[in-house]
Write an enzyme that holds these catalytic residues in place. Structure first.
Site, PDB file in Angstrom:
ATOM      1  CG  HIS A  38      -6.119   2.595   6.265  1.00 24.62           C
ATOM      2  ND1 HIS A  38      -6.334   1.337   5.759  1.00 24.62           N
ATOM      3  CD2 HIS A  38      -7.283   2.984   6.828  1.00 24.62           C
ATOM      4  CE1 HIS A  38      -7.582   0.974   6.025  1.00 24.62           C
ATOM      5  NE2 HIS A  38      -8.180   1.952   6.666  1.00 24.62           N
TER       6      HIS A  38
ATOM      7  CE1 TYR B  63       1.288   2.599   8.672  1.00 23.35           C
ATOM      8  CE2 TYR B  63       0.102   4.149  10.066  1.00 23.35           C
ATOM      9  CZ  TYR B  63       0.246   3.486   8.864  1.00 23.35           C
ATOM     10  OH  TYR B  63      -0.638   3.720   7.852  1.00 23.35           O
TER      11      TYR B  63
ATOM     12  NE  ARG C 119      -1.735   1.970   3.438  1.00 18.57           N
ATOM     13  CZ  ARG C 119      -1.522   1.888   4.754  1.00 18.57           C
ATOM     14  NH1 ARG C 119      -2.114   0.967   5.481  1.00 18.57           N
ATOM     15  NH2 ARG C 119      -0.711   2.739   5.363  1.00 18.57           N
TER      16      ARG C 119
HETATM   17  C1  LIG Z   1     -14.963  -5.371  11.332  1.00 21.48           C
HETATM   18  C2  LIG Z   1     -14.098  -4.176  11.136  1.00 21.48           C
HETATM   19  N1  LIG Z   1     -13.212  -3.838  12.086  1.00 21.48           N
HETATM   20  C3  LIG Z   1     -12.431  -2.758  11.951  1.00 21.48           C
HETATM   21  C4  LIG Z   1     -12.526  -1.979  10.842  1.00 21.48           C
HETATM   22  C5  LIG Z   1     -11.669  -0.735  10.703  1.00 21.48           C
HETATM   23  N2  LIG Z   1     -10.685  -0.931   9.633  1.00 21.48           N
HETATM   24  C6  LIG Z   1     -10.913  -0.453   8.392  1.00 21.48           C
HETATM   25  S1  LIG Z   1      -9.726  -0.925   7.337  1.00 21.48           S
HETATM   26  C7  LIG Z   1      -8.859  -1.736   8.516  1.00 21.48           C
HETATM   27  C8  LIG Z   1      -7.599  -2.445   8.139  1.00 21.48           C
HETATM   28  C9  LIG Z   1      -7.808  -3.415   7.034  1.00 21.48           C
HETATM   29  O1  LIG Z   1      -6.604  -3.963   6.633  1.00 21.48           O
HETATM   30  P1  LIG Z   1      -6.539  -5.006   5.441  1.00 21.48           P
HETATM   31  O2  LIG Z   1      -7.532  -6.081   5.628  1.00 21.48           O
HETATM   32  O3  LIG Z   1      -5.119  -5.417   5.320  1.00 21.48           O
HETATM   33  O4  LIG Z   1      -6.975  -4.174   4.153  1.00 21.48           O
HETATM   34  P2  LIG Z   1      -6.302  -2.872   3.536  1.00 21.48           P
HETATM   35  O5  LIG Z   1      -6.912  -1.702   4.215  1.00 21.48           O
HETATM   36  O6  LIG Z   1      -4.839  -2.957   3.749  1.00 21.48           O
HETATM   37  O7  LIG Z   1      -6.661  -2.866   2.093  1.00 21.48           O
HETATM   38  C10 LIG Z   1      -9.512  -1.626   9.747  1.00 21.48           C
HETATM   39  C11 LIG Z   1      -9.009  -2.181  11.002  1.00 21.48           C
HETATM   40  C12 LIG Z   1     -13.472  -2.358   9.865  1.00 21.48           C
HETATM   41  N3  LIG Z   1     -13.634  -1.645   8.743  1.00 21.48           N
HETATM   42  N4  LIG Z   1     -14.238  -3.453  10.027  1.00 21.48           N
END
Ligand SMILES: Cc1ncc(C[n+]2csc(CCOP(=O)(O)OP(=O)(O)O)c2C)c(N)n1
Ligand SMILES: [Mg+2]
Lengths: 381, 341
Positions: free
Chosen positions: A280, A289, A276
């Site tokens: 985020h 981080y 990425r």
């Molecule tokens: C059930 C849930 N918990 C927490 C969140 C908050 N949240 C949004 S994105 C994220 C991280 C996701 O990481 P990843 O699965 O690696 O996907 P990326 O964002 O890197 O594409 C979090 C913790 C959420 N959207 N849904």
């Protein structure tokens, strides 16, 4: 160079990782792979130029949307910068009759499904919770609750099975489903449950996990002690790890997985190793981080650059690239104009579509608000 | 520097935001009791998406401030286990809308552990949840699910409205032998006020029900509110004052239990009650309050109890949240209505 995590979870794309499928190196060199190279043999130069164009336009859109957010036109934007190859490669391996369940960063996937990318702006502008008709594109809406939609994808695939659209051998009939999610999502129970359901049912679903190394601020090591593609194996689901910044390899492994699914061979788990490059979301501050050096190292593995080197070597004329630059410019301007012109949603939208049929509580709440607002108008006139 | 400011310095009064007040409250609880630990997504180096845990991992280490895998059921489920092992876990749920993967653990396990073990197993777990709207967010980031948890016996549900209460109440929550849902009004994280950061210790001696407070005294109409709506209620009181109406604002602070005696005492004086919350009014906390007050204060009421809150719809897109939320105008409208009786 990249030092692999001691546990191999974030082993870099490269020499140390024998299992990694790569057909195009960061330097634009083709790599021969016995089972996967044949899957891209039919992609001639024009087809490769098409993939290149896909990635360039999707990146352009992403850059434009990020800047629209900075200018207050969007509430939020999750950049897909750096993940174009994984998304375009896998998305282009799908047929129109296949069905995609994206997460929220899958701009490239949505593009390959023929969704007007501008529809993605509505959600992030706070005008809509969705933005397009899922059935029109065989592409479900974005899902923001991490992991939930992997179960929906699996259930949809179980429906495809019941429709008899699996294993007929008729390429115009057999179809499959792809679920997109991230490295962080693999920790969610819903993902494990989806793998279980898919596995015991031989459901025609491909789990496409983009390991972009981060779940907001948490590195992949916080989610797993084994490389993510080992996850699938534990469920009896064939699993591969692919260089997600290599559009050819991403295409090839997805094509293989889709073929297995459509022919009745059941699910596949794909870990696409990518990065990425952006924050985020536009609300995030990655300097808290991770280091610039990490980002720089991955910039040298850019998915678009490496395909450009290959194309130049294989004889794509310079006019193609300048033409595409102009197209991207125009595309950018269209996005801005479109975004500025999105009208505010009408207040009645609050109450619309909560239920498919009339519902008394909604009716009374709507009537109350209408009367209340009318009171202001009366007072003003 | 005069003497007074020296002594207030000694008492430790600081002008801080609500988010910082929770941060300091967590810090004090961790200093006081080595069994207190924090767990959640992105709460370590990032300090949480709202920075409420900022700096805590640096000072207390990654064993006590744990960046968990991305799994809410896992967070709460393991917190229950840690509590059974004698720890006091404080879980952070990143946003209100993401508590639901943990709903099973909270309602079937956490809420009932003490009951089914006939008191042998205590599970002093705190679940911190940023909640409420008004921040222009996308879906699942603006919800007010407190009634779902208040409806579940065995859980305490509390929510501060001011930095001072945030500082004290988070420590009360952690000291409580019962599981506590601690709802944090995220739109108020940046509100600043003076907080005596040495003040909390006395309230910790008597863990139990968190009582309502009179946030502003008045004589004509009572507004009962909590969390993010308290500020709206206070603004309504200020606005009404200029028109000669004296509003008493009760900050409920606790949704389970609800301090009905405090509301009833006020209503016996004013005869009129408006309840304000962001959550849908349908089967919400306001419905319970209205029912109880009509039972207990029937002969004091001059008007029916009115509720101002969300509609029976999913939280709408952010471009419409102004219309959805109980804003100042809607609160004043309800005040006018109860006065017309
Ligand atoms: C059930 C849930 N918990 C927490 C969140 C908050 N949240 C949004 S994105 C994220 C991280 C996701 O990481 P990843 O699965 O690696 O996907 P990326 O964002 O890197 O594409 C979090 C913790 C959420 N959207 N849904
Ligand atoms: Mg990720």
């Amino acid at each position: 160079m990249f030092t692999p995590g001691a546990d191999g979870v974030n082993a870099p794309v490269g020499e140390t990782d024998d299992d990694l499928i790569q057909l195009l190196t960061p330097d634009g060199e083709r790599v021969h792979h016995q089972s996967y190279s044949p899957r891209v043999d039919h992609l001639d130069r024009v087809a490769l130029e098409g993939l290149y164009r896909d990635m360039v336009l999707v990146r352009r859109f992403d850059t434009e949307a990020t800047s629209l957010q900075r200018h207050g036109e969007l509430g939020l934007w999750p950049p897909s910068l750096g993940q174009e190859a994984a998304q375009i490669g896998s998305g282009r391996a799908m047929a129109p009759r296949d069905y995609a369940f994206p997460s929220y960063r899958e701009l490239g996937v949505v593009w390959t499904r023929g969704v007007d990318l501008r529809s993605t702006l509505h959600l992030f502008r706070g005008e809509d919770h969705g933005g397009w008709d899922p059935n029109e594109h065989n592409c479900h809406l974005y899902t923001l609750v991490i992991g939930s939609h992997a179960l929906h994808a699996t259930g949809y695939a179980m429906g495809v099975q019941r429709d008899g659209d699996v294993g007929t051998g008729d390429p115009g009939r057999d179809r499959a489903v792809v679920a997109y999610f991230g490295d962080g999502a693999t920790a969610q129970g819903d993902i494990s449950e989806a793998l279980t359901f898919a596995s015991v049912n031989d459901a025609p679903v491909v789990f496409f996990c983009q390991n972009n190394h981060w779940a907001i601020s948490e590195p992949t090591q916080r989610q797993s002690r084994v490389p993510l593609y080992h996850r699938g194996r534990g469920f009896g689901v064939p699993s591969v790890r692919v260089d997600g910044n290599d559009v050819l390899a991403s295409y090839a492994v997805t094509a293989e997985a889709l073929e297995r699914a459509r022919s009745g061979g059941g699910p596949t788990f794909i870990e696409a190793v990518t990065y990425r490059m952006g924050a985020h979301t536009t609300s995030d501050d990655p300097t808290r981080y991770r280091t610039r050096a990490d980002e720089e190292a991955w910039r040298r593995r850019d998915p678009i650059d490496r395909l450009r080197i290959l194309l130049e070597r294989e004889g794509t004329p310079p006019e193609f690239f300048t033409g595409l630059e102009n197209e991207a410019e125009e595309f950018g301007a269209e996005i801005r104009d479109y975004c500025h012109a999105i009208p505010a949603p009408p207040i009645e939208r609050i109450f619309e579509d909560v239920y498919a049929t009339e519902q008394a509580q909604i009716s009374s709440d709507r009537a109350w608000l209408t009367e209340y607002l009318a009171g202001f108008e009366e007072a003003a006139s | 520097m005069n003497e007074q400011s020296v002594s207030s310095q000694e008492q430790g009064t600081q002008r801080i935001t609500l988010g910082k007040a929770i941060n300091l409250g967590l810090r004090r609880a961790m200093e006081r009791d080595p069994k207190v630990l924090l767990m959640g997504e992105d709460i370590g180096p990032l300090g949480g998406v709202f920075r409420v845990t900022d700096g805590l991992q640096k000072d207390f280490g990654s064993d006590r401030v744990v960046d968990t895998p991305l799994a809410e059921s896992g967070i709460v489920g393991t917190a229950i286990g840690l509590a059974l092992a004698g720890y006091r876990p404080v879980c952070e749920i990143q946003f209100d809308g993401f508590i639901f993967p943990a709903y099973d653990q909270i309602t079937t396990q956490l809420a009932k552990m003490h009951y089914r073990s006939r008191g042998k197993s205590q599970v002093p777990v705190v679940i911190r949840v940023p909640y409420g709207g008004g921040i222009g967010a996308v879906e699942h980031h603006s919800e007010s699910p407190e009634a779902l948890f208040a409806h579940t016996a065995g859980l305490r549900v509390i929510t501060p409205a001011t930095p001072a209460d945030a500082f004290t109440m988070i420590q009360q929550a952690i000291a409580s032998p019962d599981p506590v849902l601690f709802f944090e009004p995220k739109a108020r994280y940046w509100d600043k006020a003076d907080v005596d950061v040495t003040a909390a210790d006395q309230v910790l001696d008597a863990p139990g029900d968190v009582r309502a407070v009179v946030a502003r005294a008045g004589t004509d109409v009572t507004i009962a509110a909590y969390g993010p709506s308290v500020t709206t209620a206070l603004r309504a009181a200020t606005a009404a004052e200029s028109e000669g109406t004296s509003i008493e604002v009760i900050d409920l602070r606790s949704i389970s239990p609800i301090d009905i005696p405090a509301v009833a005492e006020s209503v016996r004086k004013t005869g009129r009650l408006v309840v304000v919350h962001e959550a849908p009014t349908f089967l919400g906390a306001g419905a319970e309050i209205a029912a109880r007050i009509s039972e207990e204060c029937f002969y004091h009421l001059e008007a029916p109890v009115l509720r101002v809150g969300g509609f029976h719809t999913p939280y709408p897109v952010s471009k419409l949240e102004e219309e959805y939320l109980p804003n100042l105008d809607r609160v004043l409208h309800a005040v006018d209505s109860v006065l017309q009786h």
